[in-house]
Design a protein around this motif. Structure first.
Motif, mmCIF file in Angstrom:
data_model
loop_
_atom_site.group_PDB
_atom_site.id
_atom_site.type_symbol
_atom_site.label_atom_id
_atom_site.label_comp_id
_atom_site.label_asym_id
_atom_site.label_seq_id
_atom_site.Cartn_x
_atom_site.Cartn_y
_atom_site.Cartn_z
ATOM 1 N N SER A 180 0.868 -1.259 0.182
ATOM 2 C CA SER A 180 0.104 -0.012 0.111
ATOM 3 C C SER A 180 0.936 1.304 0.031
ATOM 4 N N SER A 181 2.012 1.218 0.692
ATOM 5 C CA SER A 181 2.812 2.346 0.870
ATOM 6 C C SER A 181 3.719 2.694 -0.357
ATOM 7 N N ARG A 182 3.857 1.479 -1.044
ATOM 8 C CA ARG A 182 4.380 1.628 -2.336
ATOM 9 C C ARG A 182 3.630 2.306 -3.427
ATOM 10 N N VAL A 219 1.311 6.233 -6.805
ATOM 11 C CA VAL A 219 0.264 7.196 -7.197
ATOM 12 C C VAL A 219 0.578 8.709 -7.117
ATOM 13 N N GLU A 220 1.318 8.969 -6.138
ATOM 14 C CA GLU A 220 1.767 10.484 -5.858
ATOM 15 C C GLU A 220 2.682 10.712 -7.008
ATOM 16 N N MET A 221 3.638 9.769 -7.399
ATOM 17 C CA MET A 221 4.660 10.278 -8.365
ATOM 18 C C MET A 221 3.960 10.459 -9.761
ATOM 19 N N HIS A 230 0.500 16.230 -13.042
ATOM 20 C CA HIS A 230 0.534 17.718 -13.070
ATOM 21 C C HIS A 230 1.383 18.392 -13.861
ATOM 22 N N THR A 231 2.599 17.956 -13.890
ATOM 23 C CA THR A 231 3.715 18.534 -14.584
ATOM 24 C C THR A 231 3.425 18.470 -16.149
ATOM 25 N N LEU A 232 3.080 17.516 -16.563
ATOM 26 C CA LEU A 232 2.720 17.334 -18.020
ATOM 27 C C LEU A 232 1.420 18.154 -18.273
#
Length: 121
Positions: free
Chosen positions: A27-29, A34-36, A42-44
């Motif tokens: 779940s942490s990974r 998901v955040e990455m 967002h950057t794109l």
């Protein structure tokens, strides 16, 4: 039998905790991934907005250049029309000049003939 049951429960309990730890790690990974992905998205999106803005700017430049080309074509066509009109006027003037020159020569010839006749008389 109680000891065996206790060992089985402890073993099952250990397996459950191990599974819980693995699920938490997964779940942490997944959350990190998901955040990455969201940051990349967002950057794109930001880059896409910049590119759209640049594209609109370039479209504006192209439109301006197309307008200038049309203006130059119109100006060139008008200049061509003016030049053709002046050339036609010049040709007409030359024709008129040659016509008048021919008439003058005819008159001079006629006058000379009359002068010769008058001189004979």
């Amino acid at each position: 039998m109680g000891d065996v049951l206790r060992v089985v429960v402890q073993t099952d309990d250990q397996r459950c905790r191990k599974i819980d730890r693995l699920m938490e790690e997964i779940s942490s990974r997944v959350r990190a991934d998901v955040e990455m992905v969201m940051e990349e998205n967002h950057t794109l999106e930001k880059k896409n907005g910049e590119l759209k803005s640049d594209l609109e700017g370039e479209k504006g430049k192209v439109q301006t250049l197309e307008d200038k080309v049309k203006e130059l074509q119109t100006t060139t066509e008008k200049e061509k029309e003016v030049r053709e009109k002046k050339e036609n006027e010049l040709v007409a003037s030359y024709k008129k000049y040659h016509e008048l020159l021919r008439k003058k020569m005819d008159i001079d010839t006629s006058l000379n003939a009359r002068k010769e006749e008058n001189d004979k008389l």
